[in-house]
Design a protein around this motif. Sequence first.
Motif, PDB file in Angstrom:
ATOM      1  N   ALA A   1      43.611  43.269  35.261  1.00  0.00           N
ATOM      2  CA  ALA A   1      44.919  43.912  35.378  1.00  0.00           C
ATOM      3  C   ALA A   1      45.939  43.283  34.431  1.00  0.00           C
ATOM      4  CB  ALA A   1      45.419  43.813  36.820  1.00  0.00           C
TER       5      ALA A   1
ATOM      6  N   THR B   1      42.410  48.701  39.960  1.00  0.00           N
ATOM      7  CA  THR B   1      42.996  47.948  38.849  1.00  0.00           C
ATOM      8  C   THR B   1      43.683  48.879  37.855  1.00  0.00           C
ATOM      9  OG1 THR B   1      41.206  46.337  39.093  1.00  0.00           O
ATOM     10  CG2 THR B   1      42.533  46.195  37.104  1.00  0.00           C
TER      11      THR B   1
ATOM     12  N   ASN C   1      47.155  49.511  38.777  1.00  0.00           N
ATOM     13  CA  ASN C   1      48.010  48.371  38.453  1.00  0.00           C
ATOM     14  C   ASN C   1      48.498  48.442  37.009  1.00  0.00           C
ATOM     15  OD1 ASN C   1      48.857  45.495  39.411  1.00  0.00           O
ATOM     16  ND2 ASN C   1      48.029  45.215  37.371  1.00  0.00           N
ATOM     17  N   GLN C   2      47.611  48.843  36.091  1.00  0.00           N
ATOM     18  CA  GLN C   2      47.997  48.955  34.681  1.00  0.00           C
ATOM     19  C   GLN C   2      49.029  50.042  34.486  1.00  0.00           C
ATOM     20  OE1 GLN C   2      47.285  51.519  32.364  1.00  0.00           O
ATOM     21  NE2 GLN C   2      47.798  50.459  30.457  1.00  0.00           N
TER      22      GLN C   2
ATOM     23  N   ALA D   1      44.813  45.986  47.197  1.00  0.00           N
ATOM     24  CA  ALA D   1      44.436  44.577  47.121  1.00  0.00           C
ATOM     25  C   ALA D   1      44.319  43.959  48.512  1.00  0.00           C
ATOM     26  CB  ALA D   1      45.457  43.809  46.289  1.00  0.00           C
TER      27      ALA D   1
ATOM     28  N   THR E   1      48.719  49.642  44.528  1.00  0.00           N
ATOM     29  CA  THR E   1      48.036  48.428  44.076  1.00  0.00           C
ATOM     30  C   THR E   1      48.092  47.331  45.136  1.00  0.00           C
ATOM     31  OG1 THR E   1      48.564  48.919  41.771  1.00  0.00           O
ATOM     32  CG2 THR E   1      47.977  46.651  42.289  1.00  0.00           C
TER      33      THR E   1
ATOM     34  N   VAL F   1      41.266  44.793  43.503  1.00  0.00           N
ATOM     35  CA  VAL F   1      42.099  44.641  42.313  1.00  0.00           C
ATOM     36  C   VAL F   1      41.683  43.372  41.581  1.00  0.00           C
ATOM     37  CG1 VAL F   1      44.434  44.337  41.411  1.00  0.00           C
ATOM     38  CG2 VAL F   1      44.031  45.851  43.369  1.00  0.00           C
ATOM     39  N   ASP F   2      41.204  43.515  40.344  1.00  0.00           N
ATOM     40  CA  ASP F   2      40.813  42.366  39.522  1.00  0.00           C
ATOM     41  C   ASP F   2      42.039  41.902  38.739  1.00  0.00           C
ATOM     42  OD1 ASP F   2      39.743  40.727  37.333  1.00  0.00           O
ATOM     43  OD2 ASP F   2      37.785  41.408  38.059  1.00  0.00           O
ATOM     44  N   ILE F   3      42.615  40.773  39.139  1.00  0.00           N
ATOM     45  CA  ILE F   3      43.876  40.323  38.566  1.00  0.00           C
ATOM     46  C   ILE F   3      43.752  39.972  37.094  1.00  0.00           C
ATOM     47  CG2 ILE F   3      43.513  37.914  39.219  1.00  0.00           C
ATOM     48  CD1 ILE F   3      46.846  39.857  39.225  1.00  0.00           C
TER      49      ILE F   3
ATOM     50  N   THR G   1      41.179  54.698  34.034  1.00  0.00           N
ATOM     51  CA  THR G   1      40.111  54.603  35.034  1.00  0.00           C
ATOM     52  C   THR G   1      38.773  55.092  34.486  1.00  0.00           C
ATOM     53  OG1 THR G   1      41.719  54.839  36.836  1.00  0.00           O
ATOM     54  CG2 THR G   1      39.412  55.268  37.364  1.00  0.00           C
TER      55      THR G   1
ATOM     56  N   VAL H   1      36.643  49.021  41.531  1.00  0.00           N
ATOM     57  CA  VAL H   1      37.548  48.114  40.830  1.00  0.00           C
ATOM     58  C   VAL H   1      38.366  48.870  39.781  1.00  0.00           C
ATOM     59  CG1 VAL H   1      37.686  46.051  39.366  1.00  0.00           C
ATOM     60  CG2 VAL H   1      35.983  46.178  41.192  1.00  0.00           C
TER      61      VAL H   1
END
Length: 307
Positions: free
Chosen positions: A246, A56, A59-60, A235, A231, A241-243, A40, A52
Amino acid sequence: MTIYLPIAELSVNIFIILGMGAAVGFLSGMFGVGGGFLITPLLIFYNIPPVVAVATGANQVVASSISGAITHFRRGTLDVKLGTVLLVGGLSGATVGIWIFSLLRALGQLDLFISLLYVIFLGTVGGLMLLESINAMRRAARNELPAPRKPGHQHWVHKLPLKVRFKKSKIFLSVIPIVALGFAIGILTSVMGVGGGFIMVPAMIYLLRIPTNVVVGTSLYQIIFVTAYTTIVQAATNFSVDIVLAFILMVAGVIGAQYGVRVGQKLRGEQLRALLGLLVLAVGLRLAIALVVTPTDIYSVVMGTGN
């Protein structure tokens, strides 16, 4: 080579993002932390909007944690029962944390709050871990044993009710502090985009007295489900969340985590804690500097749409 991120609304160098993901995945597998406390801030340093970066980054953490947890499960260093109790508190805390995240975003104070939280938590936890690990290495160099505990003496955590036996960890402990720890980590996961391993690992070792050999794998197990839940809800509620970002981070993180686990198995416990402490302090210091140094562009114009 650049690629456009639709949610972050900017173009980035794909190789830099891959490098970030691989490095954080490596550290995740090595130290048993989700890596969110690193990814982050790194994304923020790379000018990804904090909203974001938080969503995101979580998610990682899922991808790298799954990769590391599978390896630990195969080696028998993962306590599923203990991790499940942590998970109960984690999911509850994540729900509360998402509500706090949405409230701060509506008030327009999210970016500052996230940065301040990182500086406080990383500085405190990193300093304590580094101090303890240095003392442990000094004792080992002098062949000194830790001061023996007095007969009959118990830590206050072990005096709490609702005790359960965890065979894999070889402990008999109340579920109250375990659920409370999971709850606190769940809030941090939602608000800061972290897996919470940088707090969970030392808390499990020093507060709950859980054997170090099962702490890493168990921490990663709990992180998987809490960050996945965070996540999905982020979203759905905040659309942050930027897919594309991610996916790139996930691919690199999974590969890096496998190598990190192998390296971590070769280091002693106090060495791992010292390295993690230094890493946590370095990230916290970088964020603190960014808060007080005058930016290059004092003013910025942001285009937005009204609701």
